[in-house]
Design a protein around this motif. Structure first.
Motif, PDB file in Angstrom:
ATOM      1  N   UNK A   1      25.811   3.579 -30.369  1.00 31.95           N
ATOM      2  CA  UNK A   1      25.596   3.987 -29.102  1.00 31.95           C
ATOM      3  C   UNK A   1      25.223   3.001 -28.238  1.00 31.95           C
ATOM      4  N   UNK A   2      25.753   1.561 -28.448  1.00 30.93           N
ATOM      5  CA  UNK A   2      25.776   0.490 -27.606  1.00 30.93           C
ATOM      6  C   UNK A   2      24.206   0.401 -27.116  1.00 30.93           C
TER       7      UNK A   2
ATOM      8  N   UNK B   1      21.345   2.670 -32.877  1.00 30.30           N
ATOM      9  CA  UNK B   1      21.721   1.882 -31.605  1.00 30.30           C
ATOM     10  C   UNK B   1      22.825   0.913 -31.729  1.00 30.30           C
ATOM     11  N   UNK B   2      23.403   0.747 -32.832  1.00 30.70           N
ATOM     12  CA  UNK B   2      24.843   0.130 -32.868  1.00 30.70           C
ATOM     13  C   UNK B   2      25.917   0.868 -32.248  1.00 30.70           C
TER      14      UNK B   2
END
Lengths: 482, 518
Positions: A44-45, A41-42
């Protein structure tokens, strides 16, 4: 008549750091995996995700800063650089604008006119973007976030360089520093080191800077050299024709050997930088700096000096051996198995570099164990094998990393040390070449070399050269006495 | 059914653990009330009956095996829809994320589940938490359960309405400039905004990262403390989360306020404050004084600069935080487009509502070159001064007391044309976020129209214990807080079978004896 111009060059160098994980998440930084397999998640924004700073990134940035004589900021901060592009998953890049980690350093380079100091304005940490790939067949563009969040440092020099040679010397120095620190592998072709060149020209003697351009897409030292020369010429031509250089970013096309404008200052982006609210400031204590300093490995210049003083190597050898960290490592590791530094140096400087070139690989890809090179040198020293055979075996070690002792045994390459066998070959050689014997006896001492060669040949090249020499000499002395 | 919904969290969890009732019964009771009230309120975007019943079964299984089912065993909770829930839609009340289902979970939600809570669903809100009325939702406005012609406040309007209507026992909200406290005030429930860094923001879709904080919404102070305790504490995934260890909020809950120094913020009673609100808040201060607190008036300068500074900073951060919604990776993407920029433009034009776009434009402007120093940097300086002003006041007082909002809940559809009016209604709440302080909103009476009025207690950094202690004392002194009539109506409708158990109601008096002070 053409005026004399001075070229003024400053560099912005991006260096990809060799951390195992990304700068703000735990994803792997491994290169060359299937698209979007190192994402979370980080990086990949994704909404609701938050960055957490990788401590190793700070330490590598500090290490490079210390090695380039920078001041390490006791408090540094991250800022957001906002711009929309699909390879940038958050549409902002976390970078450092207002309070970078390192400032006010310098690197000394060697030029034709002596040592020159190139100032370093700052070094800052930031994250890399993902990669877009265009599928012309399907008519679509795909994005791979594996590289998104890979840590970078940007080293910004002062405009202190005046020629392509100085640029290359500076880059080479910077590359070696990062490599010796283990901070990066610094491969221009693979993009782990990227340089943007800021260049302007001005009439010689002027102390006012001309209008500069920024050149991007420089993928090799050669491309950088060509681009610097080309841009210098282009700007001088414009000024000579009474024109004005436009402040802009240009893209180098190495195939066409020319550059094209990308965007001018007027349509330069407004990145709307502001302090990154998701990351607290990074406090760097004196103790932390000291602990990084303590772990700082020996850098090239120190190593070069030590090779001369400790091992008695010629300066030339020391320079070549330290020109790549891998070569220096091989040198020092081989010394553990063989105590003759000059011999080790010769094998590395001559044969290793030659074979690497032949195999079309870089020194950093050389992959044989120092133990095997060490054993090989010992075998030769003991006269177990001779020089010709040793070279032959080294080629095999280089390719397949074989144990030379075993290889010699398995392939029957032991040097012939049986005096009787050699003596018979000497007699045969003298009988077959009476003219040479006569020449020798009449004072042409060189003829002995021919007889030695003939003897070696008869022995299939495997005789111990010292033994052959002695026996030929004895036989000739005998003939003279008759 | 109706008794179950009267029990506060600790009692409900206790009865489930003692196997007096099943976790599934509690979940079912709330789901029924949720469904009953939902058509009138629109407080939920997603109701997860299946997930709720499954979690209730898991809790029951733990209880049946004699294992510890957690401090919130079987307690129904509603989650604001800007908190990521694994496998459950998380829309931020925006068209942009209408179909977005996260594969990861907010730390606060994860902790609630681990404590045994049962997640009923995701609550409606202002789009991306931008608004003070819960009218900017792409899923339609939320109504106030006290009077459905009025707004519930915002942005956590769905969470507060759900608690006030008895659709859920408690809820999570997020507070960037008052988004927990103001709707809590409008809906007559207890809502706490913790010290910045107390609750991990991992999984909270960011509006303004430096101001956002997740917090509990409950019908009484103890539940509020229990919920806060469950979600607080360090988290390696959020670098701004402080790893507090003093999070035993429920255990330290006493009602003794003797000697507590409380400052009434006199600036908050200047112009613009509704008279009914002013007198209710002063009455509340009097109650605390009678309990032994030392109450006096104090000035808190800079109040008038808080709103512009807040909107400058919050919008600046929002403009950047919301740039990731571009149609490339997830969420809404406008149909066939010629080229990347057209796709970006159409996606964001169609995906975001007016208020969100207004704040993105405002935020982009104050960060742009040439204006950064004049606006953004100046706002940061104001923020620093506000921090100082609070520090100064809180060195003389343990708590500051004032209203939550200048008025009670306005009528629906009244704020659309005048956003500035809406922004100004945040005047008493935004400075608390700028200073990173904790504050609570407590019910302190009804206005002439029968709409709740809120009392705000602001504490020192990490001063939640003190806030909760004063809140508990106040709550006890006024005999508890009443839920909205809608919650009662639902209970009546649920039948009278359990009526005889009424005497088993909790000591907190949640039975609804009109706990508002007269």
């Amino acid at each position: 008549m053409k005026k004399q111009y001075e070229t003024v060059i400053g560099l912005e160098v991006h260096i990809e750091l060799a951390t195992r994980t990304k700068i703000f998440c735990g994803c792997s930084t491994a290169f060359g995996s299937a698209p979007n397999t190192h994402v979370c998640p980080v990086c990949a924004g994704m909404p609701g995700s938050l960055p957490v700073l990788n401590r190793r990134v700070v330490e590598y940035a500090m290490a490079v800063g210390l090695a380039t004589n920078c001041r390490i900021s006791p408090l540094c901060r991250f800022d957001r650089k906002n711009y929309f592009y699909p390879d940038n998953p958050q549409n902002y890049q976390i970078s450092q604008l207002y309070l970078p980690i390192c400032r006010d350093g310098h690197i000394d380079i060697e030029t034709e006119t002596g040592t020159k100091s190139i100032g370093i304005h700052e070094i800052h940490m930031e994250e890399d973007a993902g990669k877009l790939t265009h599928d012309d067949w399907a008519g679509e563009t795909n994005v791979d976030f594996n590289r998104s969040g890979v840590p970078l440092i940007e080293v910004v020099s002062e405009p202190d360089m005046r020629s392509a040679d100085e640029v290359i010397a500076y880059l080479d120095k910077l590359r070696l520093i990062a490599q010796y620190l283990g901070a990066s592998d610094c491969k221009l072709q693979e993009g782990s080191m990227r340089a943007d060149v800021n260049l302007s020209v001005r009439p010689a003697g002027s102390d006012v800077l001309g209008t500069r351009t920024e050149m991007k897409n420089l993928n090799s030292f050669k491309a950088i050299t060509r681009a610097v020369e080309n841009e210098r010429e282009r700007q001088i031509e414009i000024l000579e024709a009474g024109g004005r250089v436009v402040q802009e970013t240009r893209r180098w096309d190495d195939n066409k050997e020319r550059s094209y404008p990308m965007r001018s200052k007027e349509d330069a982006k407004d990145y709307r930088y502001f302090p990154e609210p998701d990351l607290p400031p990074v406090m760097i204590s004196r103790e932390w700096i000291e602990s990084v300093k303590k772990r700082q490995p020996e850098l090239r210049d120190q190593k070069k000096k030590r090779y001369v003083s400790q091992y008695g190597l010629p300066a030339y050898d020391a320079d070549i051996l330290t020109s790549d960290k891998k070569l220096a490592d091989l040198f020092e590791e081989t010394l553990a198995y063989c105590s003759n530094p000059k011999k080790v140096s010769n094998w590395l400087m001559v044969e290793t570099i030659r074979l690497a070139r032949e195999h079309g690989i870089g020194i950093d890809q050389v992959d044989f164990s120092p133990a095997n090179l060490g054993k090989l040198i010992c075998l030769q020293d003991k006269g177990t094998i001779n020089g010709t055979v040793a070279k032959e075996i080294f080629a095999v070690i280089f390719a397949d990393d074989v144990d030379p002792q075993k290889y010699v045994e398995e392939h029957g390459l032991l040097a012939v040390t049986d005096e009787e066998a050699v003596r018979r070959a000497v007699v045969q050689a003298m009988e077959a070449n009476p003219q040479s014997v006569a020449d020798y006896l009449s004072g042409k001492k060189k003829a002995m070399g021919f007889l030695v060669g003939q003897t070696m040949r008869a022995m299939g090249g495997r005789a111990d050269p010292a033994l052959v020499n002695r026996l030929v000499s004895e036989a000739l002395d005998e003939a003279a006495a008759k | 059914m109706r008794e179950i919904r009267r029990w506060p969290a600790a009692e409900l969890a206790g009865r489930i653990k003692k196997r007096e009732i099943k976790a599934g019964e509690a979940a079912a009771a709330y789901l029924e009330q949720l469904r009953t009230a939902e058509p009138e309120l629109n407080s939920f975007i997603t109701v997860d009956e299946e997930g709720a019943m499954a979690q209730a079964d898991r809790i029951q299984a733990l209880v049946d095996r004699g294992e510890d089912a957690g401090p919130l065993a079987g307690v129904p909770v509603a989650i604001k829809d800007n908190l990521c829930t694994r496998g459950l839609g998380t829309t931020c009340a925006s068209r942009m994320l209408a179909d977005f289902v996260p594969f990861y979970e907010a730390t606060a939600v994860e902790r609630l589940r681990a404590a045994g809570a049962v997640i009923l669903g995701k609550t409606n809100m202002d789009e991306f938490a931008m608004g003070s009325t819960s009218e900017t939702s792409a899923f339609g406005p939320v109504k106030n359960p006290w009077n459905t012609a009025h707004v519930p406040g915002g942005s956590s309007g769905g969470s507060c309405a759900a608690v006030a209507a008895g659709q859920s026992l408690c809820a999570l909200g997020s507070d960037t400039g008052g988004s927990i406290r103001q709707p809590s005030s409008y809906c007559g429930v207890v809502g706490l905004k913790p010290t910045y860094g107390t609750v991990s923001r991992w999984g909270l879709v960011a509006y303004a990262s430096s101001l956002d904080q997740i917090g509990p919404i409950a019908r009484n102070v103890e539940d509020c403390a229990l919920l806060l305790q469950a979600i607080s504490g360090g988290d390696r995934r959020d670098s701004t989360c402080l790893g507090r260890e003093d999070t035993d909020f429920a255990a330290g809950l006493t009602e003794d306020v003797r000697g507590l120094r409380i400052g009434i913020v006199s600036d908050y009673f200047d112009q613009g404050l509704d008279e009914q609100v002013a007198s209710a808040v002063r009455r509340a201060a009097g109650i605390l004084q009678r309990q032994g607190a030392l109450v006096e008036e104090t000035a808190l300068s800079l109040a008038e600069y808080a709103v512009p500074a807040y909107y400058t900073i919050a919008c600046a951060e929002a403009s950047s935080n919301l740039s990731r919604f571009d149609g490339v990776k997830y969420g809404y993407r406008a149909g066939a487009q010629e080229g990347l920029h057209a796709m970006y433009r159409r996606t964001r034009t169609e995906g975001f509502g007016t208020e969100v776009k207004r704040r993105i434009v405002l935020g982009s402007f104050v960060l742009s070159s040439g204006y950064y120093e004049a606006y953004y940097e100046k706002a940061l300086r104001v923020k620093a001064l506000i921090v100082k002003a609070f520090d100064e006041a809180l060195s003389r007082f343990d708590l500051l007391l004032g209203p939550v909002s200048p008025t009670t809940a306005p009528l629906l559809g009244n704020t659309g044309e005048n956003p500035l009016q809406m922004y100004l209604s945040d005047i008493y709440t935004v400075s608390v976020n700028l200073a990173g302080l904790p504050a609570i909103s407590l019910p302190c009476g009804l206005d002439a129209e029968g709409l709740p009025i809120g009392l705000q207690l602001i504490g020192r950094r990490f001063g939640e214990q003190t806030i909760l202690r004063a809140a508990r004392a106040y709550e006890k002194a006024c005999g508890g807080f009443a839920l909205s009539p809608m919650a009662e109506r639902g209970q009546e409708a649920a039948g009278s079978e359990e009526g005889r158990k009424r005497d088993e109601k909790s000591p907190d008096g949640t039975e609804g004896k009109g706990g508002m002070p007269a």
